[in-house]
Design a protein around this motif. Structure first.
Motif, mmCIF file in Angstrom:
data_model
loop_
_atom_site.group_PDB
_atom_site.id
_atom_site.type_symbol
_atom_site.label_atom_id
_atom_site.label_comp_id
_atom_site.label_asym_id
_atom_site.label_seq_id
_atom_site.Cartn_x
_atom_site.Cartn_y
_atom_site.Cartn_z
ATOM 1 N N ALA A 295 0.721 -1.355 0.031
ATOM 2 C CA ALA A 295 -0.077 0.024 -0.037
ATOM 3 C C ALA A 295 1.119 1.331 -0.075
ATOM 4 O O ALA A 295 0.442 2.445 -0.726
ATOM 5 N N MET A 296 2.059 1.208 0.503
ATOM 6 C CA MET A 296 2.795 2.577 0.674
ATOM 7 C C MET A 296 3.648 2.442 -0.544
ATOM 8 O O MET A 296 4.382 3.584 -0.943
ATOM 9 N N THR B 210 2.219 8.908 6.876
ATOM 10 C CA THR B 210 2.208 9.154 8.368
ATOM 11 C C THR B 210 1.484 7.572 8.683
ATOM 12 O O THR B 210 1.197 7.176 7.954
ATOM 13 N N VAL B 211 1.534 7.492 10.044
ATOM 14 C CA VAL B 211 1.102 6.282 10.495
ATOM 15 C C VAL B 211 -0.491 6.156 10.266
ATOM 16 O O VAL B 211 -1.075 5.211 9.742
ATOM 17 N N ARG B 212 -1.173 7.345 10.476
ATOM 18 C CA ARG B 212 -2.515 7.553 10.212
ATOM 19 C C ARG B 212 -2.921 7.429 8.726
ATOM 20 O O ARG B 212 -3.860 6.557 8.573
ATOM 21 N N GLU B 213 -2.072 7.885 7.922
ATOM 22 C CA GLU B 213 -2.232 7.552 6.466
ATOM 23 C C GLU B 213 -2.170 6.200 6.097
ATOM 24 O O GLU B 213 -3.009 5.679 5.377
ATOM 25 N N VAL B 214 -1.076 5.349 6.667
ATOM 26 C CA VAL B 214 -1.051 3.945 6.407
ATOM 27 C C VAL B 214 -2.163 3.318 6.906
ATOM 28 O O VAL B 214 -2.701 2.415 6.005
ATOM 29 N N ALA B 215 -2.661 3.618 7.978
ATOM 30 C CA ALA B 215 -3.672 2.667 8.604
ATOM 31 C C ALA B 215 -4.976 2.937 7.719
ATOM 32 O O ALA B 215 -5.748 1.914 7.592
ATOM 33 N N LYS B 216 -5.093 4.307 7.384
ATOM 34 C CA LYS B 216 -6.403 4.604 6.388
ATOM 35 C C LYS B 216 -6.375 3.498 5.224
ATOM 36 O O LYS B 216 -7.132 3.270 4.742
ATOM 37 N N LEU B 217 -4.961 3.660 4.560
ATOM 38 C CA LEU B 217 -4.819 2.858 3.389
ATOM 39 C C LEU B 217 -5.163 1.407 3.455
ATOM 40 O O LEU B 217 -5.837 0.831 2.737
ATOM 41 N N VAL B 218 -4.794 0.658 4.510
ATOM 42 C CA VAL B 218 -4.948 -0.692 4.870
ATOM 43 C C VAL B 218 -6.327 -0.936 5.721
ATOM 44 O O VAL B 218 -6.519 -2.103 5.947
ATOM 45 N N VAL C 116 13.070 -3.080 5.642
ATOM 46 C CA VAL C 116 12.164 -3.124 4.842
ATOM 47 C C VAL C 116 11.697 -1.723 4.121
ATOM 48 O O VAL C 116 11.579 -1.459 3.200
ATOM 49 N N ILE C 117 11.255 -0.769 5.240
ATOM 50 C CA ILE C 117 11.007 0.373 5.019
ATOM 51 C C ILE C 117 11.760 1.401 5.813
ATOM 52 O O ILE C 117 12.641 0.840 6.626
ATOM 53 N N ASP C 118 11.719 2.609 5.426
ATOM 54 C CA ASP C 118 12.567 3.679 6.029
ATOM 55 C C ASP C 118 11.708 4.567 7.034
ATOM 56 O O ASP C 118 10.498 4.881 6.536
ATOM 57 N N LYS C 119 12.381 5.044 8.309
ATOM 58 C CA LYS C 119 11.676 6.004 9.129
ATOM 59 C C LYS C 119 11.957 7.315 8.258
ATOM 60 O O LYS C 119 13.314 7.351 8.335
ATOM 61 N N THR C 120 11.216 8.205 8.111
ATOM 62 C CA THR C 120 11.633 9.545 7.689
ATOM 63 C C THR C 120 11.068 10.662 8.717
ATOM 64 O O THR C 120 10.524 10.189 9.753
ATOM 65 N N GLU C 121 11.460 11.718 8.484
ATOM 66 C CA GLU C 121 11.075 12.820 9.413
ATOM 67 C C GLU C 121 9.596 13.224 9.566
ATOM 68 O O GLU C 121 9.225 13.424 10.495
ATOM 69 N N ASN C 122 8.830 12.738 8.269
ATOM 70 C CA ASN C 122 7.276 12.830 8.307
ATOM 71 C C ASN C 122 6.717 11.552 8.655
ATOM 72 O O ASN C 122 5.451 11.529 8.660
ATOM 73 N N GLY C 123 7.252 10.442 8.666
ATOM 74 C CA GLY C 123 6.558 9.170 8.876
ATOM 75 C C GLY C 123 7.460 8.064 8.473
ATOM 76 O O GLY C 123 8.537 7.803 9.156
ATOM 77 N N PHE C 124 6.885 7.137 7.623
ATOM 78 C CA PHE C 124 7.703 5.993 6.920
ATOM 79 C C PHE C 124 7.411 6.129 5.404
ATOM 80 O O PHE C 124 6.563 6.372 4.816
ATOM 81 N N ALA C 125 8.519 5.460 4.857
ATOM 82 C CA ALA C 125 8.459 5.286 3.259
ATOM 83 C C ALA C 125 8.912 3.954 2.797
ATOM 84 O O ALA C 125 9.946 3.529 3.489
ATOM 85 N N PHE C 126 8.252 3.456 1.923
ATOM 86 C CA PHE C 126 8.665 2.345 1.180
ATOM 87 C C PHE C 126 9.553 2.876 -0.142
ATOM 88 O O PHE C 126 8.608 3.094 -1.138
ATOM 89 N N PRO C 127 10.653 3.193 -0.248
ATOM 90 C CA PRO C 127 11.169 3.714 -1.450
ATOM 91 C C PRO C 127 11.131 2.762 -2.881
ATOM 92 O O PRO C 127 11.947 3.165 -3.607
ATOM 93 N N TYR C 128 10.436 1.754 -3.015
ATOM 94 C CA TYR C 128 10.505 1.197 -4.055
ATOM 95 C C TYR C 128 9.020 0.842 -4.572
ATOM 96 O O TYR C 128 7.907 1.100 -3.870
ATOM 97 N N ASP C 129 9.020 0.464 -6.136
ATOM 98 C CA ASP C 129 7.562 0.191 -6.615
ATOM 99 C C ASP C 129 7.038 -1.055 -6.575
ATOM 100 O O ASP C 129 5.952 -1.218 -6.782
#
Length: 119
Positions: A59-60, A67-75, A94-107
């Protein structure tokens, strides 16, 4: 398209691949840069990339930092449970912790492993 390759391989195999790539690079050969996440067993991979966590990662994909809230809403899952999964995925690389939340930098994720019958 940026791909994360997930493998099941021993530490010995990981080191051998790195040494081989270094030797080829020193010899002037082109060495393809790949993003690889290795696990030493099926069980370790499955603990980290359990179905609900894989759903989060997919989903990411391609969405940048969330943000955590955005990911929770996606799933469509509880924020507290998603937060725990995101922390675990980040600690596992597996994912990166960022300044604004979390990111999966792959497609996409490519799984590359063999399964054999027990001896």
């Amino acid at each position: 398209m940026e791909t994360l390759t997930v493998k099941i391989e021993s530490m010995k195999d990981v080191i051998a691949s790195a040494v081989d790539a270094a030797k080829r690079a020193e010899a002037g050969e082109a060495v393809e840069a790949r993003s690889i996440l290795s696990f030493d067993s099926w069980e370790a991979m499955h603990r980290t990339l359990a179905p609900k966590r894989t759903e989060i990662v997919m989903a990411m994909a391609g969405r940048g930092s969330l943000t955590v809230r955005e990911v929770a809403k996606l799933v469509t899952r509880d924020i507290k449970n998603v937060h725990g999964d995101l922390d675990m995925l980040a600690k596992s690389g597996v994912i990166d912790k960022t300044e604004n939340g979390f990111a999966f930098p792959y497609d996409r994720i490519h799984f590359e492993f063999d399964m054999e019958a027990a001896a």
